[in-house]
Design an enzyme around this catalytic site. Structure first.
Site, PDB file in Angstrom:
ATOM      1  N   SER A 193       0.826  -1.204   0.000  1.00  0.00           N
ATOM      2  CA  SER A 193       0.000   0.000   0.000  1.00  0.00           C
ATOM      3  C   SER A 193       0.857   1.251   0.000  1.00  0.00           C
ATOM      4  O   SER A 193       2.036   1.229   0.349  1.00  0.00           O
ATOM      5  CB  SER A 193      -0.898   0.008   1.233  1.00  0.00           C
ATOM      6  N   LYS A 194       0.231   2.323  -0.393  1.00  0.00           N
ATOM      7  CA  LYS A 194       0.872   3.625  -0.525  1.00  0.00           C
ATOM      8  C   LYS A 194       1.510   4.070   0.797  1.00  0.00           C
ATOM      9  O   LYS A 194       2.522   4.749   0.798  1.00  0.00           O
ATOM     10  CB  LYS A 194      -0.204   4.617  -0.973  1.00  0.00           C
ATOM     11  N   ARG A 195       0.885   3.667   1.896  1.00  0.00           N
ATOM     12  CA  ARG A 195       1.388   4.103   3.191  1.00  0.00           C
ATOM     13  C   ARG A 195       2.842   3.687   3.426  1.00  0.00           C
ATOM     14  O   ARG A 195       3.569   4.333   4.123  1.00  0.00           O
ATOM     15  CB  ARG A 195       0.508   3.564   4.326  1.00  0.00           C
TER      16      ARG A 195
END
Ligand code: GLU
Length: 484
Positions: free
Chosen positions: A248-250
């Site tokens: 994920s982008k996180r």
């Protein structure tokens, strides 16, 4: 005659091309190429609430940048084909394989709450299945909003299929909801449009992410309801972060565009992504593959079932490998936009540095670059004046006069080398020849600092070669001045 293999990549234009999407596209493309088939691109844009303007162009750009070309000249765009889908929905309605549903979202959420509370399977309770034809016509004529639901056949117990990666998958039809196939806005849902298009385009192998696995039984039932041949399915394992959560982008960059902007070469990204969940099979340890090579050897049977961890360090290492092997002229060309950014960011006038100079810098940096966006960054002393002090120039406990003597030695050496002999080889040999082998640090440290003002830099002979004879002598002289 054997059927031609047809695969497709069917992204929804909801933003950018995710690394996982690139892998799906790549595997679909490679599988088609391997068997001399066709690879198609289709834009699944029927969910208007998730539509992002410009996303389709970005997707196409990213695919092209990566070298993945599709075989259909006209890209299939689902929002252009509403009439086609409606026709098929009509067919199912007529055959009583689908029905209108007028239930409001309030009613549906009440129903869901009730089912959850009573530990029942959460699915549509078929209230509208019992409506008479007259009532349906009347309500539609009155302008009441409705959707069309696919009626999951009651007479079939299980939907079973053989996934090309995970083997036999079987789901009880009782667990499958009467899914909506046509929404009240007149757009089909993903399920219907996907099946209709795959059928119309003669897709033989549906290769897609694992997140679609639970939709597959619904799709198979739709194929059967239409009386169509069911394609083969291959669901690719998830891409994971280092902690094994879903990528994920996180936890870092996930879009192909991000990697392009950071200076990853398409060859490196493709090579790395190809190996995220696939290898050539037991005993084969080859790590570097070009796209052309992959087109000859890729096969679904060696795609793994388990999730694949996205390891940025490994991608960087691979990128560095491809950068190292580039011809200097090509590297120069590929770094154009990064040089521009470098000069702008550091407020340096790019005009002062010609192609020749930048190529020299690059040939020194090439060995160490992990990402193209690093050009110039670690060696800013090539482009700016530097400042040094006595303390910086001193190696360990050296006396002032010893530092001076090292610098003087380097200065007279530089003065003695003719312009036409000012090359890395001569500089390297000469510098080594004047230094006392027992006391390399005492010589090279002050010279390095004098030339760069930085504790970390390429070796002095490389720096001197890049900045040239005049500037090298000038910088050494400035350093000597600190002691006067
Ligand atoms: N539109 C779906 C997606 O965005 C396609 C899934 C499939 O390949 O069937 O991934």
């Amino acid at each position: 005659m054997l059927k031609m293999i047809i695969t497709r990549f069917a992204p929804s234009p909801t933003g950018y091309l995710h690394i996982g999407g690139l892998r799906t596209a790549l595997y679909s493309y490679l599988f088609a190429k391997r068997y001399e088939g066709k690879f198609l691109l289709r834009i699944e844009d029927t969910d208007r609430s998730r539509f992002v303007a410009g996303a389709e162009e970005k997707l196409q750009q990213s695919l092209r940048w990566a070298g993945i070309e599709w075989d259909n000249k006209e890209i299939v765009r689902q929002s252009d084909r509403l009439d086609i889908y409606r026709e098929y929905v009509e067919k199912l309605l007529q055959e009583k394989k689908a029905y209108h549903c007028f239930c409001s979202s309030d009613r549906l959420s009440e129903m869901r709450k009730y089912q959850e509370k009573n530990k029942q399977l959460v699915k549509y309770d078929r209230t509208c299945l019992s409506l008479s034809a007259e009532e349906i016509t009347e309500r539609i004529e009155k302008g009441e909003k409705s959707v069309v639901r696919f009626r999951i056949p009651d007479d079939q117990e299980n939907v079973t299929f053989s996934d090309q990666i995970r083997g036999k998958v079987s789901i009880h039809t009782y667990a499958v909801d009467d899914q909506i196939i046509l929404k009240s806005d007149g757009f089909p849902t993903y399920h219907l449009a996907n099946v209709v298009d795959d059928h119309i385009s003669d897709v033989t192998h549906v290769i897609r992410g694992e997140e679609w696995l639970s939709s597959t039984p619904k799709h198979i039932l739709l194929y059967k309801a239409f009386g169509w041949e069911v394609p083969l399915f291959a669901h690719l394992p998830l891409l994971l972060n280092a902690d094994r959560s879903k990528l994920s982008k996180r936890q870092g960059d996930v879009s192909v565009e991000d990697y392009r902007e950071r200076g990853y070469l398409p060859e490196a990204l493709i090579n790395y992504v190809a190996l995220l969940g696939w290898n050539m099979g037991k005993g084969n340890t080859q790590e570097f593959f070009t796209l052309k090579e992959l087109e000859k050897i890729f096969d679904i049977q060696h795609v793994h079932k388990a999730g694949a961890v996205f390891d940025i360090k490994r991608l960087q290492w691979m990128n560095a490998h491809y950068i190292k092997n580039l011809d200097i002229d090509i590297l120069f060309e590929k770094t154009q936009e990064f040089w521009k950014q470098f000069f702008e960011k550091n407020h340096i006038d790019q005009e002062k540095f010609d192609e020749d100079f930048l190529k020299k810098v690059l040939s020194v940096e090439q060995e160490r670059l992990l990402e193209l966006s690093e050009v110039g960054e670690k060696n800013i002393f090539f482009f700016q004046e530097i400042a040094v002090s006595k303390e910086m120039l001193r190696w360990k406990q050296m006396e002032d006069r010893d530092v001076m003597s090292s610098l003087e030695k380097a200065k007279s050496l530089f003065e003695s080398i003719e312009e036409k002999e000012w090359n890395q080889e001569i500089l390297s040999t000469e510098l080594l020849s004047v230094c006392d082998t027992e006391k390399k640090g005492e010589f090279f440290w002050p010279v390095r600092i004098a030339l760069t003002g930085a504790q970390q830099s390429p070796p002095p002979h490389q720096v001197a070669w890049v900045i040239g004879k005049e500037k090298s002598i000038q910088r050494i002289a400035n350093a000597i001045d600190c002691f006067k």
